[in-house]
Design an enzyme around this catalytic site. Structure first.
Site, mmCIF file in Angstrom:
data_model
loop_
_atom_site.group_PDB
_atom_site.id
_atom_site.type_symbol
_atom_site.label_atom_id
_atom_site.label_comp_id
_atom_site.label_asym_id
_atom_site.label_seq_id
_atom_site.Cartn_x
_atom_site.Cartn_y
_atom_site.Cartn_z
ATOM 1 N N HIS A 1 0.818 -1.202 0.000
ATOM 2 C CA HIS A 1 0.000 0.000 0.000
ATOM 3 C C HIS A 1 0.862 1.266 0.000
ATOM 4 C CE1 HIS A 1 -3.361 2.561 0.850
ATOM 5 N NE2 HIS A 1 -2.790 2.990 1.961
ATOM 6 N N HIS B 1 -10.384 3.304 -0.809
ATOM 7 C CA HIS B 1 -10.515 2.862 0.577
ATOM 8 C C HIS B 1 -11.393 1.613 0.572
ATOM 9 C CE1 HIS B 1 -10.098 4.462 4.900
ATOM 10 N NE2 HIS B 1 -8.933 4.182 4.393
#
Ligand SMILES: Nc1ncnc2c1ncn2[C@@H]1O[C@H](COP(=O)(O)OP(=O)(O)O)[C@@H](O)[C@H]1O
Ligand SMILES: [Mg+2]
Lengths: 98, 227, 772, 98
Positions: free
Chosen positions: C68, C119
């Protein structure tokens, strides 16, 4: 007719912006004795008859599946309403200056 | 003419309200929640938004801001005050207007262009409307359901203090569950008006569904000039 | 709000793993595997430090070297972006890829920044908070560039509309996007709501934010100037989003495990709103030297990135961080993803003014360290050194993988299975029935159940929003200069051909921006894919990146930044590749934007562009036959560019009053939408187009050929408009007329459909599932 | 450290959309024993020392001025936390099947 009271609060480790806001406002109104505030939900469920153990069990299940989000909330209590009234009356007695 | 626009922490439509005042040639003056000072303004707008996040109850915390300590007595003394959306909620929490605003009956935030009927064209903020005129104004809120007890509702209607109603087909539902389709009300004197819809979003061609918000601001301009 | 605080643990300081201790205990076993590090990565950390890392260092490296934060699987492919950026494209960029968000020059001294981020996983676990904090995070990215956020958008993807879990996820996500964005006072000006079974266990919640500033106000994330103060401000730090890292904290606990730490983050939009206003006042007062938002990886990321982008080192006293939960351990504080926090670098002379502005907004601000002469990031805990690292090694020199990739074997048979053999409607009644079925289908139905939950008016600058083709907001109140933004992606096309699919997403967003009359300037992207450890997924990823990069070069619009989200898969099954593209365009006066619905009777309807037999992967095959196969429509970026110029000129010269782009569901759906927008009908004829393009009425109505729009032209401008098209070689055909006497649409020789029929089909779907 | 619990409920005559929604959802989940649901708020205020009568009095004032709006809400109880725990423990005993 009976009632079941269910209390749900955010888990202690979860941020509680609402409680924070109240916490911030209290001192401005002259209430400086409180160090923290958390805000939760209170549900009052009504049944036609008495609050039997089965009713309480159903309420407990409902609390855990629908009324709370287990990821961020805890069901802190499930009880027949009488308990509350009792404690309230007791409280009122303790403090006759109300 | 100076119109104060109060900024609370979390106010959102304060700039828009100031722009609307400017659009009709008024002079917007920004008022800070933390200052107990109205800076000599001729009228005040409590703008929309989420003061203090709308936590606890909408408008509940803003009500205790220092600026409100000045505003409440001034409003009682006749200072024109317009509460839009969150501003309306602050006015009810401050008891300058009766009733309260609760969660929309469908429990969702709702942003729609809505039709209103002007039920009272005599207040400080509505004199440039025609009695009974229908207008289109932006509505956007999550807690816009106007509630009050029956006696208060009867009193409001009896005294002509319902200023705006949602235009709803016979038997239909209004956008938030407001009792008796009430969208806006006024105090006895007609100087304090609160409504859920947002007239400040309807003052500029190309940036809103109509220009029906303009008369709010021209009304107050005339009122102040004539006073 | 002071330079010191007593809120961290007082008195008794429990044992921590110091640098000295690490040096003395080289063989101490560390839980690198639990933290997601590979053995060679752990070894690499040891090589960099020339000793074992402390547990705090291990925390920082593990989170910063995660997929990430480090982009370790995707990084190598980004060279395609750089390789395809021409001088012409670079000129538009004030800040390019690599910063918190890219910045483009929109003229008149204005700069605009925008970025889209995912998200996804947090929103599946806790839909409301996941989506809310997704919005919060992207808004802070935009703020950290020095800009005032001016709008948000939310491209969303869910599983099957009728799956029970969709009914848990969608309402929560929508309420979260709205709850946070509305409370921040940012208009939501567009997005997407797409349903497909492939997203059932992996819904996609992407959030985009746009911000504006004067060119000279651009801020960067760097810590320079020895002696400058490092300030943490905003919300207190809690245990949010720590989850797995607690294994580290448990290591250093003498007895028992750590307290329970939430893996979900909870947002406080009010705190963020105040933080926005506070930051803007700080920028105005010119007291900020460098600034960084705290997002993924929290303090680990902010400190190491600020330090590594600066010209010195940094020293931080971690015990000064204001805590919400006093039991947090240093490792946890470093990794906490508590929301609504920012970090600034401030000259000592400006410190008082900085603190004063924070006080005015009631924002807690704490000096936790300073910029130093050296080149190390040193973090102490009650005086003991627990981190001493070269910041670049944490922030930028993470592992880089050249993951193996291979064109998936299934692709040949998938591409061979085209729509040619599917049963097609032939009569007018059948065509009408299919149109109504499409309009009611989850992907094409009216989305106002979703979008009415978003404030599109706040700030008073919104010139267009849903359901028009792009969101349009004014930036300069004097001149009306402003921007248009659209996001798009058809995952089914990308599944059939990821290179073409990515270009089709780009083309559609580009076209949507041009359709409202704005000149496309730049793009941002959010690349949602399955596991990078799957060679087929990695191949899709490379194809998509190349498609975007080469497509951008052809269109002359640079990539300003974006986001990669891998591991969107359930078991072995990945989502369709979903490269969401956001295109930003500029207009010198947004009051002249072209809306999507026609209004004025008598205006002439033109179809611009060529229609081919292109139904593979389209909405008709999906809805009517549940079919996915064949090859996506042909990409023709030269045609898109020409069409864009035509649309922008037509808007500037007042030649068109309405324009609507053709995409999902083709011409039939576009006509229906343009009719329903204002409830004004139209008469339409297809014969000329069918004859010219060699297609039947069904194909004319439902094909999803690209580079097409319908426009409504005032009679008085018809000659100028067609002359312009002819002169520039734009394919165009007169296919109808706006007609208030027609109730709905009359497709001559085929069918007539009333406005009520259209609306009935279009508006019922979402309320039927989610309630009124 | 002590706690005060404050319960606030909407007045019975005021529409309660959230309670209604729960009420509507319960039967769909198989809970058909409940005839009505009302949703209110529960505040947990923390004090550093003990919950004295003064603290309770302050909490009661805060409940009536800030934490509730008398136009639409009732403060149904203000009490030291112990009461709750007691009633909860008692409840749990009553129902060992939890
Ligand atoms: N999640 C969302 N948030 C905001 N707007 C949305 C969302 N989903 C769809 N919209 C808006 O609804 C309209 C129709 O969406 P869509 O059919 O995807 O448009 P298009 O096909 O032109 O890209 C657009 O204005 C789009 O921005
Ligand atoms: Mg479009």
């Amino acid at each position: 007719m009976g009632n079941v009271v269910i209390d749900v609060m955010l888990k202690p480790e979860i941020l509680d912006p609402q409680g924070q806001a109240v916490n911030g406002a209290l001192p401005r109104l002259g209430f400086d004795q409180f160090t923290d505030v958390r805000q939760g939900k209170r549900f009052l469920l009504t049944v036609d008859g008495e609050v039997t153990d089965e009713v309480l069990e159903a309420a407990r299940k409902a609390a855990e599946t629908l009324l709370s989000n287990p990821v961020i909330e805890d069901v802190v209590s499930v009880r027949a309403e009488q308990d509350v009234d009792a404690s309230r009356a007791e409280q009122d007695e303790k403090d006759p200056g109300r | 003419m100076k119109v104060g626009v109060v900024t609370f922490p979390g106010s959102l439509d304060d700039r828009d309200a100031a722009r609307a005042v400017r659009a009709v040639g008024g002079e917007p003056v920004s008022l800070w929640h933390g200052d107990a000072d109205l800076r000599g303004v001729d009228a005040v707008i409590l703008p929309g938004g989420f003061s203090y996040g709308d936590y606890l109850r909408c408008g509940a915390i803003a009500r205790f801001a220092p600026v409100m300590d000045q505003l409440v007595p001034a409003a009682k003394g006749g200072l024109p005050v317009l509460g839009i959306c969150n501003g309306f909620q602050v006015l009810t929490e401050s008891h300058l207007l009766p009733g309260a605003l609760i969660r929309n009956d469908h429990r969702k935030f709702n942003c729609v262009d809505t039709r209103l009927r002007v039920e009272n064209a005599q207040t400080a903020w509505t004199s440039d409307f025609e009695q009974g005129q229908e207008i289109t104004i932006v509505l956007k809120n999550g807690e816009g359901g106007f509630v009050a007890d029956e006696r208060t509702l009867d009193e409001l209607e009896g005294e002509g203090r319902v200023v705006f109603r949602y235009v709803v087909p016979e038997g239909g539902r209004n956008p938030n569950g407001s009792y008796r389709h009430i969208a806006g009300i006024t105090n006895e004197r007609g100087n304090v008006v609160g409504l859920m819809p947002h007239p400040e979003h309807c003052v500029e061609e190309g940036y809103g569904p109509s220009l029906d918000g303009l008369p709010f601001f021209t009304s107050i301009l005339k009122q102040v000039v004539n006073a | 709000m002071s330079t010191s605080t007593a809120s961290s643990s007082t008195g008794h300081v429990p044992h921590v793993d110091t640098v000295g201790n690490a040096g003395a205990t080289p063989d101490h076993e560390q839980p690198w595997l639990e933290l997601g590090l590979k053995e060679d990565e752990y070894q690499r950390i040891r090589d960099i430090l020339d000793r074992r890392p402390t547990s705090a260092e291990l925390a920082m490296y593990s989170v910063m070297w995660s997929e990430h934060c480090s982009y370790k699987s995707s990084k190598v492919h980004f060279k395609h972006f750089a390789d395809n950026t021409t001088e012409e494209m670079r000129e538009k960029l004030l800040v390019g890829i690599g910063e918190n968000a890219g910045v483009v020059d929109i003229g008149d001294g204005w700069a605009v920044t925008f970025k889209v981020e995912s998200h996804n996983h947090p929103s599946y676990v806790e839909p409301y908070q996941g989506a809310a904090t997704g919005v919060g995070g992207i808004v802070r990215d935009i703020m950290s560039m020095g800009a005032r956020p001016i709008a948000v958008m939310d491209p969303l993807r869910f599983g099957n509309l009728n799956h029970p879990d969709t009914q848990r996820v969608l309402p929560g996500v929508v309420a979260g996007v709205g709850g946070y964005g509305n409370c921040l006072g940012l208009p939501n000006i567009g997005g997407e709501v797409v349903f497909d079974d492939c997203y059932q266990g992996n819904p996609l919640v992407n959030a985009l934010c746009v911000g504006a500033m004067r060119r000279e106000d651009i801020h960067l994330a760097k810590a320079s100037g020895a002696g400058n103060k490092v300030i943490l401000f905003g919300a207190k730090t809690g245990g949010d989003g720590i989850g797995g890292v607690s294994v580290l904290a448990s290591e250093t606990f003498e007895e028992g495990g750590p307290a329970k730490r939430p893996a979900v983050q909870v947002g406080d939009p009010f705190a963020e709103k105040v933080l926005i206003e506070c930051c803007l006042d700080l920028y105005k007062a010119k007291v900020v030297d460098g600034i960084q938002d705290l997002g993924g990886a929290g303090l680990s990321c902010a400190t190491s990135e600020l330090a590594s982008n600066g010209d010195g080192g940094m020293q931080v006293e971690l015990d000064l961080v204001p805590l919400r939960d006093a039991s947090l351990r240093p490792e946890e504080i470093l990794m906490s993803e508590s929301q609504e926090r920012m970090m600034a670098v401030v000259e000592p002379a400006k410190l008082d003014e900085f603190m004063e502005i924070c006080r005015r907004w009631d924002v807690e601000a704490t000096v936790i360290g300073e910029v130093t002469e050296g080149d190390h990031l040193v973090i102490t805990w009650h005086g003991e050194v627990i981190v001493d690292v070269p910041p670049r090694s944490v922030a930028h020199d993470g592992p880089v993988y050249h993951r193996p990739l291979e064109r998936p074997a299934y692709l040949d048979s998938l591409q061979e299975n085209a729509t040619g053999s599917l049963a097609k409607p032939t009569t007018g009644d059948e065509l009408k029935a299919d149109l109504l079925t499409l309009l009611a289908s989850p992907n094409l139905c009216d989305k106002s159940w979703v979008t009415d939950q978003y404030d599109r008016y706040v700030l008073g600058n919104t010139a267009l929003a849903m359901p028009d083709d792009s969101g349009v907001v004014r930036v300069d109140e004097e001149t009306g200069r402003g921007v248009a933004v659209s996001t798009d992606c058809n995952g089914r096309f990308a599944k059939l051909d990821p290179y073409a699919g990515a270009q089709l997403a780009l083309a559609e967003a580009y076209r949507n921006v041009a359709t409202v009359g704005a000149t496309p300037l730049a793009i941002t992207d959010c690349l949602n894919f399955g596991s990078p450890e799957d060679t087929g997924v990695m191949w899709q990823f490379e194809q998509a990146v190349m498609g975007i990069a080469e497509g951008c070069r052809e269109l002359g619009v640079p990539v300003t930044g974006g986001n990669v989200s891998f591991y969107n898969q359930t078991g072995d099954v990945a989502i369709h590749p979903t490269p969401v593209i956001g295109v930003l365009g500029v207009m010198d006066d947004v009051a002249r934007r072209t809306p999507s619905g026609w209004k004025t009777p008598g205006q002439v309807i033109y179809l611009l562009g060529t229609t081919r037999d292109e139904l593979d992967g389209g909405e008709w095959a999906h809805v009517r036959h549940g079919h996915l196969g064949g090859r996506p429509p042909k990409v023709d970026l030269a045609a898109e560019r020409l069409l864009g110029e035509i649309l922008v000129n037509a808007s500037r010269d007042g030649l068109v009053d309405a324009a609507h782009d053709l995409s999902d569901g083709g011409l039939a759906v576009a006509l229906a939408e343009a009719t329903m927008r204002n409830g004004v009908g139209a008469r339409v004829w297809l014969d000329a187009v069918c004859e010219r393009d060699g297609i039947d009425a069904f194909t004319a109505l439902f094909s999803e050929s690209t580079a097409r729009v319908v426009v409504a032209v005032p009679r008085s401008e018809e000659v100028r408009f067609t002359d312009m098209c002819t002169a520039r070689g734009q394919v165009h055909a007169r296919i109808g007329v706006v007609d208030d006497q027609t109730d709905g649409i009359d497709v001559q020789g085929q069918f007539a459909v009333t406005l009520d029929e259209l609306r009935e089909a279009h508006t019922r779907t979402l309320p039927a599932v989610f309630g009124e």
